[in-house]
Design an enzyme around this catalytic site. Structure first.
Site, PDB file in Angstrom:
ATOM      1  N   LYS A 202      -3.720  10.690   8.041  1.00  0.00           N
ATOM      2  CA  LYS A 202      -4.659  11.448   8.857  1.00  0.00           C
ATOM      3  C   LYS A 202      -5.908  10.592   8.986  1.00  0.00           C
ATOM      4  CE  LYS A 202      -6.955  15.811   9.419  1.00  0.00           C
ATOM      5  NZ  LYS A 202      -6.712  15.616  10.857  1.00  0.00           N
TER       6      LYS A 202
ATOM      7  N   ARG B 289     -24.879  -8.075   2.330  1.00  0.00           N
ATOM      8  CA  ARG B 289     -24.080  -9.293   2.512  1.00  0.00           C
ATOM      9  C   ARG B 289     -24.727 -10.108   3.616  1.00  0.00           C
ATOM     10  NH1 ARG B 289     -17.661  -7.924   1.942  1.00  0.00           N
ATOM     11  NH2 ARG B 289     -17.839  -6.288   0.364  1.00  0.00           N
TER      12      ARG B 289
ATOM     13  N   LYS C 177       0.799  -1.225   0.000  1.00  0.00           N
ATOM     14  CA  LYS C 177       0.000   0.000   0.000  1.00  0.00           C
ATOM     15  C   LYS C 177       0.830   1.271   0.000  1.00  0.00           C
ATOM     16  CE  LYS C 177      -4.121  -1.835   2.070  1.00  0.00           C
ATOM     17  NZ  LYS C 177      -5.118  -1.438   3.054  1.00  0.00           N
TER      18      LYS C 177
ATOM     19  N   GLY D 274      -8.963  -4.934   6.988  1.00  0.00           N
ATOM     20  CA  GLY D 274      -9.002  -4.049   8.151  1.00  0.00           C
ATOM     21  C   GLY D 274      -7.987  -4.395   9.236  1.00  0.00           C
TER      22      GLY D 274
ATOM     23  N   LYS E 296     -17.048  -4.191   4.837  1.00  0.00           N
ATOM     24  CA  LYS E 296     -18.306  -3.743   4.227  1.00  0.00           C
ATOM     25  C   LYS E 296     -19.473  -4.658   4.589  1.00  0.00           C
ATOM     26  CE  LYS E 296     -15.317  -2.121   0.607  1.00  0.00           C
ATOM     27  NZ  LYS E 296     -14.570  -2.544  -0.581  1.00  0.00           N
TER      28      LYS E 296
ATOM     29  N   LYS F 106      -1.267   2.306   9.604  1.00  0.00           N
ATOM     30  CA  LYS F 106      -1.728   1.234   8.722  1.00  0.00           C
ATOM     31  C   LYS F 106      -0.577   0.336   8.284  1.00  0.00           C
ATOM     32  CE  LYS F 106      -5.121   2.511   5.760  1.00  0.00           C
ATOM     33  NZ  LYS F 106      -5.831   3.322   4.722  1.00  0.00           N
TER      34      LYS F 106
ATOM     35  N   ARG G  65      -8.676  -7.040  -8.366  1.00  0.00           N
ATOM     36  CA  ARG G  65      -9.485  -8.261  -8.530  1.00  0.00           C
ATOM     37  C   ARG G  65     -10.954  -7.887  -8.610  1.00  0.00           C
ATOM     38  NH1 ARG G  65     -11.865  -7.995  -3.635  1.00  0.00           N
ATOM     39  NH2 ARG G  65     -10.565  -7.214  -1.950  1.00  0.00           N
TER      40      ARG G  65
HETATM   41  P1  ADP Z   1      -8.087  -2.891   4.128  1.00  0.00           P
HETATM   42  O1  ADP Z   1      -7.294  -3.232   2.910  1.00  0.00           O
HETATM   43  O2  ADP Z   1      -7.578  -3.501   5.378  1.00  0.00           O
HETATM   44  O3  ADP Z   1      -9.563  -3.100   3.914  1.00  0.00           O
HETATM   45  P2  ADP Z   1      -8.338  -0.003   3.562  1.00  0.00           P
HETATM   46  O4  ADP Z   1      -7.186   0.916   3.398  1.00  0.00           O
HETATM   47  O5  ADP Z   1      -9.090  -0.382   2.329  1.00  0.00           O
HETATM   48  O6  ADP Z   1      -7.851  -1.309   4.366  1.00  0.00           O
HETATM   49  O7  ADP Z   1      -9.355   0.639   4.600  1.00  0.00           O
HETATM   50  C1  ADP Z   1     -10.488  -0.062   5.040  1.00  0.00           C
HETATM   51  C2  ADP Z   1     -11.423   0.871   5.775  1.00  0.00           C
HETATM   52  O8  ADP Z   1     -10.745   1.482   6.882  1.00  0.00           O
HETATM   53  C3  ADP Z   1     -11.941   2.039   4.943  1.00  0.00           C
HETATM   54  O9  ADP Z   1     -13.064   1.704   4.157  1.00  0.00           O
HETATM   55  C4  ADP Z   1     -12.281   3.019   6.056  1.00  0.00           C
HETATM   56  O10 ADP Z   1     -13.475   2.642   6.695  1.00  0.00           O
HETATM   57  C5  ADP Z   1     -11.162   2.812   7.056  1.00  0.00           C
HETATM   58  N1  ADP Z   1     -10.031   3.759   6.801  1.00  0.00           N
HETATM   59  C6  ADP Z   1      -8.936   3.547   6.031  1.00  0.00           C
HETATM   60  N2  ADP Z   1      -8.134   4.633   5.995  1.00  0.00           N
HETATM   61  C7  ADP Z   1      -8.717   5.582   6.757  1.00  0.00           C
HETATM   62  C8  ADP Z   1      -8.399   6.946   7.143  1.00  0.00           C
HETATM   63  N3  ADP Z   1      -7.298   7.553   6.723  1.00  0.00           N
HETATM   64  N4  ADP Z   1      -9.277   7.606   7.972  1.00  0.00           N
HETATM   65  C9  ADP Z   1     -10.407   7.007   8.430  1.00  0.00           C
HETATM   66  N5  ADP Z   1     -10.756   5.736   8.111  1.00  0.00           N
HETATM   67  C10 ADP Z   1      -9.941   5.027   7.300  1.00  0.00           C
END
Ligand code: ADP
Length: 447
Positions: free
Chosen positions: A201, A337, A116, A165, A237, A158, A291
């Site tokens: 942020k 879902r 990422k 998540g 989701k 992250k 994907r």
């Molecule tokens: P993963 O690959 O683990 O699903 P993502 O980067 O797609 O991680 O983020 C998943 C969810 O986490 C997002 O849909 C959102 O709800 C939350 N999220 C991610 N980044 C942020 C951020 N910078 N601020 C607030 N929520 C975030």
């Protein structure tokens, strides 16, 4: 065109892929663990091969067993679905080395977007707006403090290899940051074997809006609009809708155009989803999924385009079957879902489905591999089906969703249907007025 496609997955998505192949006159091979011998996709496929014991590591993630299944059956392509090996660059390379087509993007793009940190810097260079945060990996607490001073608290730590998540921790204050880093690091190491971290942020009340793209090997790139996936629990989701109640046609065309241009610049191939958080009229990239996604059917309902068929055509070297100008967005679609889980505690509820009756009628689609008498194995995720409804507008879609949620019968296990029955009567949801934390707040207030 391919003669025989091996489907390296299980459950509803395996059936979904089988259906697309069948319509295209392509034979299918199902692979399954010993726990899935009675699965619907195994029954419907032209051939099936048992690839191992119940544990996913020994079956659906077992690359040598899947390659052997390809060789035994003479499959000339593999569709990985979502999850399992769908974002495993090594798998795509091994297939290629065996002369078998991986129905998906190149290994190079899977690897790039799987990291990422790299993904974020790559798309930023291609003109896509990103969430403010660290420029690359965070190695020390001092670096983290510096980034947080620039962005302000709260911040989100992250994992570079993150997914589902996991490896994500919020720090509300300076005092919490060091602990968040340590926790995210150990979670990421345990889950992904890679403890690289970055920082963003933490946005307070954004929506999750993602753009579906399709790119072929003839230089065509088309976007199929957005999906709003803001109803989430633990960053996962729960319900998705298309179009987003927050966007108008001009905003859709603008962000779609930015994404298409970037995807073209990347030289990407196949279907993909560029995920954003959207707050105060601004988009911030979070990640790209290389994907097919669980929620792809709502885009199919609104555009009439079969995304799996397009994936197969593109992997076979054909041009996609439509141009951007030919894409017409019609009406509104929502997907729920449906998991075999307690609708409040979300504790998994495996067991035998005694009675299964799906709703029908105009604008109703159920993607599910289960049937009356089916035993849900305890080894995999708890998704048992997706209820997808379409209406000429959001209001009609909601009316239909309420009706179908009452018609759906699943007896013998607990399901999340009662939660959706509540949600469709919530004023905020009815008004489309929700963000990524809304569902957790709702659950906390009403449980
Ligand atoms: P993963 O690959 O683990 O699903 P993502 O980067 O797609 O991680 O983020 C998943 C969810 O986490 C997002 O849909 C959102 O709800 C939350 N999220 C991610 N980044 C942020 C951020 N910078 N601020 C607030 N929520 C975030």
């Amino acid at each position: 065109m391919f003669e025989k496609v091996l489907i390296a997955n299980r459950g509803e998505i395996a059936l979904r892929i089988h259906r697309a192949c069948r319509e295209m006159g392509i034979k299918t091979v199902a692979v399954h663990s010993t726990a899935d011998a009675d699965a619907m996709h195994v029954r419907l496929a032209n051939e099936s091969v048992c690839i191992g014991p119940p544990s996913a590591t020994d079956s659906y993630l077992n690359i040598p067993a899947i390659i052997s299944a390809c060789e035994i059956t003479g499959a000339d392509a593999v569709h990985p679905g979502y999850g399992f090996l769908s974002e495993n660059a090594r798998f795509a390379e091994i297939l290629e080395a065996h002369g078998i087509t991986f129905i998906g993007p190149t290994a190079e793009h899977i690897r790039l977007m799987g990291d990422k940190i790299q993904a974020k810097s790559t798309v930023k260079e291609l003109g896509i707006p990103v969430v403010p945060g660290s420029d690359g990996a965070i190695k020390t607490d001092d670096e983290a403090y510096k980034v947080a001073e620039e962005t302000g608290f709260p911040v989100l730590v992250k994992a570079a290899a993150g997914g589902g998540g996991r490896g994500m921790k919020v720090a509300q204050t300076r005092e919490e940051l060091s602990g968040a880093l340590a926790n995210a690091r150990s979670e990421a190491k345990a889950a992904f074997g890679d403890d690289s971290l970055y920082m963003e942020k933490y946005l307070g009340q954004p929506r999750h809006i993602e753009i579906q793209v399709v790119a072929d090997s003839h230089g065509n790139v088309v976007h199929l609009g957005e999906r709003d996936c803001s109803l989430q629990r633990r960053h996962q989701k729960v319900l998705e809708e298309c179009p987003s109640p927050a966007l108008n046609d001009a905003q859709r065309a603008e962000i779609g155009g930015i994404v298409s241009k970037a995807i073209k610049g990347l030289g990407y191939l196949g279907v993909g989803t560029v995920e954003f958080l959207y707050e105060n009229g601004e988009f911030f990239f979070i990640e790209m999924n290389t994907r097919l996604q669980v929620e792809h059917p709502i885009t199919e309902m609104v555009t009439g385009i079969d995304l799996v068929r397009e994936q197969i055509r593109i992997a076979a070297g054909l041009e996609m079957s439509f141009t951007q100008d030919e894409v017409a967005f019609s009406g509104h679609a929502i997907e729920c879902r449906i998991n075999a889980e307690d609708p409040r505690t979300f504790t998994p509820s495996p067991g035998t489905i005694k009675d299964f009756h799906t709703p029908g009628g105009l604008g109703v689609r159920v993607d599910s591999g289960v049937y009356s008498g089916y035993r849900i194995p305890p080894y995999y995720d708890s998704l048992i089906g997706k209820l997808i409804v379409h209406g000429r507008n959001r209001n009609e879609c909601l009316m239909r969703l309420r009706r179908t949620l009452h018609e759906f019968v699943i007896d013998g296990v607990k399901t999340t249907i009662p939660l959706f029955q509540e949600l469709v009567n919530e004023p905020d949801f009815i008004n489309g007025d929700y963000h990524i934390h809304w569902l957790e707040d709702f659950l906390a207030e009403t449980t």
